[in-house]
Design a protein around this motif. Sequence first.
Motif, mmCIF file in Angstrom:
data_model
loop_
_atom_site.group_PDB
_atom_site.id
_atom_site.type_symbol
_atom_site.label_atom_id
_atom_site.label_comp_id
_atom_site.label_asym_id
_atom_site.label_seq_id
_atom_site.Cartn_x
_atom_site.Cartn_y
_atom_site.Cartn_z
ATOM 1 N N TRP A 172 0.851 -1.205 0.000
ATOM 2 C CA TRP A 172 0.000 0.000 0.000
ATOM 3 C C TRP A 172 0.878 1.243 0.000
ATOM 4 O O TRP A 172 1.307 1.704 1.053
ATOM 5 N N HIS A 193 -6.743 1.866 2.400
ATOM 6 C CA HIS A 193 -7.848 0.927 2.190
ATOM 7 C C HIS A 193 -8.899 1.184 3.276
ATOM 8 O O HIS A 193 -8.661 1.980 4.200
ATOM 9 N N SER A 195 -9.905 -1.126 5.263
ATOM 10 C CA SER A 195 -9.691 -2.134 6.320
ATOM 11 C C SER A 195 -9.479 -1.561 7.723
ATOM 12 O O SER A 195 -9.835 -2.227 8.705
ATOM 13 N N GLN A 198 -12.167 -2.129 10.101
ATOM 14 C CA GLN A 198 -12.363 -3.422 10.791
ATOM 15 C C GLN A 198 -12.041 -3.247 12.272
ATOM 16 O O GLN A 198 -12.831 -3.590 13.149
ATOM 17 N N ARG A 219 -3.823 6.258 -2.596
ATOM 18 C CA ARG A 219 -2.514 5.606 -2.688
ATOM 19 C C ARG A 219 -1.548 6.461 -3.475
ATOM 20 O O ARG A 219 -1.930 7.115 -4.447
ATOM 21 N N GLU A 235 -15.588 -2.216 2.257
ATOM 22 C CA GLU A 235 -15.045 -3.233 3.148
ATOM 23 C C GLU A 235 -16.214 -4.022 3.717
ATOM 24 O O GLU A 235 -17.313 -3.470 3.890
ATOM 25 N N PHE A 273 -2.923 -11.372 2.462
ATOM 26 C CA PHE A 273 -3.127 -10.090 3.147
ATOM 27 C C PHE A 273 -2.807 -10.357 4.607
ATOM 28 O O PHE A 273 -3.315 -11.340 5.172
ATOM 29 N N PHE A 275 -3.805 -9.394 7.361
ATOM 30 C CA PHE A 275 -4.885 -9.373 8.353
ATOM 31 C C PHE A 275 -5.898 -10.493 8.169
ATOM 32 O O PHE A 275 -6.931 -10.515 8.847
ATOM 33 N N VAL A 276 -5.648 -11.419 7.222
ATOM 34 C CA VAL A 276 -6.538 -12.581 7.069
ATOM 35 C C VAL A 276 -5.715 -13.861 6.967
ATOM 36 O O VAL A 276 -4.568 -13.843 6.526
ATOM 37 N N GLY A 307 -10.555 -8.928 -2.674
ATOM 38 C CA GLY A 307 -9.718 -9.682 -1.760
ATOM 39 C C GLY A 307 -10.529 -10.004 -0.514
ATOM 40 O O GLY A 307 -11.399 -9.240 -0.121
ATOM 41 N N GLY A 332 -12.685 -6.920 0.864
ATOM 42 C CA GLY A 332 -12.556 -5.535 0.419
ATOM 43 C C GLY A 332 -12.548 -5.492 -1.091
ATOM 44 O O GLY A 332 -11.904 -6.327 -1.734
#
Length: 362
Positions: A172, A193, A195, A198, A219, A235, A273, A275-276, A307, A332
């Motif tokens: 990113w 993003h 995210s 979350q 970005r 998201e 990613f 975070f997953v 994603g 997302g």
Amino acid sequence: MGSPDHFNQRVMVTPISTKRVEDVKSDALNTLLHISDLDSLDEWRVQYLGRKGQLTQLLRGLSSAPENDRAQIGAAANIAKTVLEEQLRLREADLKAEHLSGVVDRERIDVTLPGLPVPEGKLHPTTRMVREITTAFASMGFQIEEGPEIEYERYNFDMLNIPSDHPARDMWDTLWIDQARPDGYRPLLLRTHTSPMQARVMENIDPPVRVVVPGKCYRYEATDSTHEWHFYQVEGLAVGEGITFADLKGTLYEFARRIFGEDRKIRFRCDFFPFVEPGVDMSISNFKDKDGNRPINRDEDWIEILGAGMVHPKVLEGVGYDPDRYTGFAFGMGVERIAMLKYGIDDIRLFYSNNTQFISQF
Ligand code: PHE
């Protein structure tokens, strides 16, 4: 030696007489015939009837006329004045009527003509797409939340299992607003993003969680037909007891069918990613029909649209959720990308071109 009258008559250029009055009158009436507008008419009035006008001057000079003639000349002058004033009034009425009928002619409204189109406002395709996407999820029980575009590094990265030395931050390219300072100041950035929402949502509410978060992201990136440095994402997050990857698949399958049509198939492939875990990307089918046409005008059987993955235990832990008790999925997607596929738009930069012709097509 001549009489004083005789003397007077000789030196006055235009001695006053009934004849002189008649001359001025007929001169005035002749001029009046050629007057065709109100401005000239007013000049005419000043010239003959004004305070320094010809007829007024004659009346003033009445005292210089031979005493015997004065009554007659005076009467003639008064008649002339009345006649000229009357003619002035009539001509003025005529000219005003003419002027008015000209205006009426020019401004006549033809009620049989078709009406002029009133320009109609349109929603921007991004706005429409955001609404379509969030509506689809809302009908599956998701709440809609929004969050800040200026975000702390902590939410954008750290809380999502992306510590500052982690190479995944390179995924990113970030527009920083402020760097860290020794005094503990928390650096700000433009969120890359949606995210970070979350973590913000989970910090605020206890499970079960079902939210979708539309919003603008940024970005530090060069633009081309598929990349913008600012764009929208939606998201999604669902956390609770017993949520599995099957729920993720079912939810996103339903979403794909609502946005892209009943016949849609979906495909998941592994992706990363931080975070997953596991992380995936999801594609939608774009097979040729029996005539060789594809639903989306792209020469690909599968088109990647988002994603997703199961929320990483570290993320759950970070917001104070017990990862042994709760599980969840997150996803997302880029809104413009979905709109490009759905409406057949081939350049993402059109969304931010400020071009109403582009917008009015949708
Ligand atoms: N935030 C990721 C991105 O911008 C997308 C994503 C969201 C992936 C949620 C997995 C889960 O690329």
